[in-house]
Design an enzyme around this catalytic site. Sequence first.
Site, PDB file in Angstrom:
ATOM      1  N   ASN A   1      38.593  55.061  -3.091  1.00 19.14           N
ATOM      2  CA  ASN A   1      38.637  54.473  -4.431  1.00 19.14           C
ATOM      3  C   ASN A   1      39.278  53.106  -4.345  1.00 19.14           C
ATOM      4  O   ASN A   1      39.954  52.774  -3.355  1.00 19.14           O
ATOM      5  CB  ASN A   1      39.356  55.374  -5.442  1.00 19.14           C
ATOM      6  CG  ASN A   1      40.846  55.519  -5.182  1.00 19.14           C
ATOM      7  OD1 ASN A   1      41.518  54.577  -4.740  1.00 19.14           O
ATOM      8  ND2 ASN A   1      41.395  56.705  -5.462  1.00 19.14           N
ATOM      9  N   CYS A   2      39.059  52.290  -5.354  1.00 19.28           N
ATOM     10  CA  CYS A   2      39.690  50.976  -5.439  1.00 19.28           C
ATOM     11  C   CYS A   2      39.933  50.672  -6.910  1.00 19.28           C
ATOM     12  O   CYS A   2      39.372  51.343  -7.786  1.00 19.28           O
ATOM     13  CB  CYS A   2      38.818  49.900  -4.790  1.00 19.28           C
ATOM     14  SG  CYS A   2      37.196  49.668  -5.545  1.00 19.28           S
TER      15      CYS A   2
END
Length: 481
Positions: free
Chosen positions: A12-13
């Site tokens: 994820n970011c």
Amino acid sequence: MENNWKLVAVTNCPAGIAHTYMVAEALERKARSLGHDIKVETQGASGVENTLTAQEIEAADFVILALGRTLSEDDRRRFAGKRVLEMKISDALKNIPLVFNTLEEKAMLMKEASGVRLGQQPVKADSIMNHLMAGVSAALPFVIGGGLLVALANMLVQMGLPYIAQGNNVSPSFTWIVESIGYLGFKFMIPVMGAYIASSVGDKPAFAPAFLVSYLANDSAMLGTSSGAGFLGAVVLGLSIGYFVRVLRKVRLGNSLQPLLGSMLIPFVTLALFGLLTYYLIGPVMAGMMELLLHLLNTIPMSMKLGAACLVGAMLAFDMGGPVNKTAWFFCFSLLDKGIYDWYAIVGVVALMPPMSAALATFLAPRLFTEQERGAAVSTLVVGATVATEPAIPYALAAPLPMITANTLSGGIAGMLVMVFGIRRLAPGLGVFDPLIGLMSPWYSFYLVLGIGLLLNVAFIVIFKNWWMKRQTLRTATDAI
């Protein structure tokens, strides 16, 4: 190096658009080149995709977490007991080979997280009630904060401070400003509820469209209706948008366009479609139904109102956090944004009664309870007095028939008394202290009804449990013969 590792990963970011998918693709490509099996869960702008199952996690030799934002405790709990390598997603992107070269050396055992949740009866993860409670949980801070500010403004007025509304060439008073800020919480609780219901079903892409459309459904001036859609609109729109987005998220556009699906295409299509539907159809229909419900609640004869209050009170006391309790609680809570506070007052009284009554009965008739139950009585009383019903559950599990019967009967009677005495509750608060912070009024009626309810509940517990224990003793003696 082994050639047959089974790996699972999460990426994820912060934006959920580029790095999330780039690292996922790089991990998959490198793992295949090394002969490993891997499945990568992406938590991007389109929500959670390629979700890891419990069986896949259990079978994995290692877990790779390439993160740009933190995982929730519930999310982390999935990997308890597994060997986990956690790193920044930016570091993973810079050197994918290093991830695999150091995996066996740097992976750390993730400690078991506590899964104990007192009083929470299990709810199926994808059930309607679970989605509704996700919306309610998000709306609670808005109502609590707003309710406390409204109560503070009322207390200041009672203390003698002036109340002057804003007008042409008129400066508003401090009390009016505080009250107006508080009412913003009630104004936005419905859009927030609808948004989080939709997000619970369809993940992040459903959030913004559901928030805006739920707000539209409650803008009576724009819709030209006499009432907004209220909680009915939030429920219908939240669920509808959530399931619609869930279907759209299954569309595959290829690696280059896939990130745009959740961040741009789904919100645009969903907002356009449901915005128009809400303006022309759903909003007016839901507003009409809400207006009919409000008219019914305000005009039904007192006898029918008392019957409904009895039913709500009994439901609240019946399973202490279970589906019956949640249904009644949701109904009462959802009326707050329409300025109907007497039904939520039933919650404020009845929620206190099962734990407090169990503790008081333990003091008055200790022979009816085990040593463990007697030892927990003080904490049960203290915690129960602040509207945490969970401490009553062990007492009910030990003797379901007498305890649940006593709670249900007294809860129904207390519900009727709340209506008879016209008690009102502005927002969730601190249980027995609600009148002291201005959330429950009139204060004397609240304490009177609570006292009567506790007296009845304790009396029922002592009578029913004494009868139940005699029956149990008689049955044991008969079986022995």
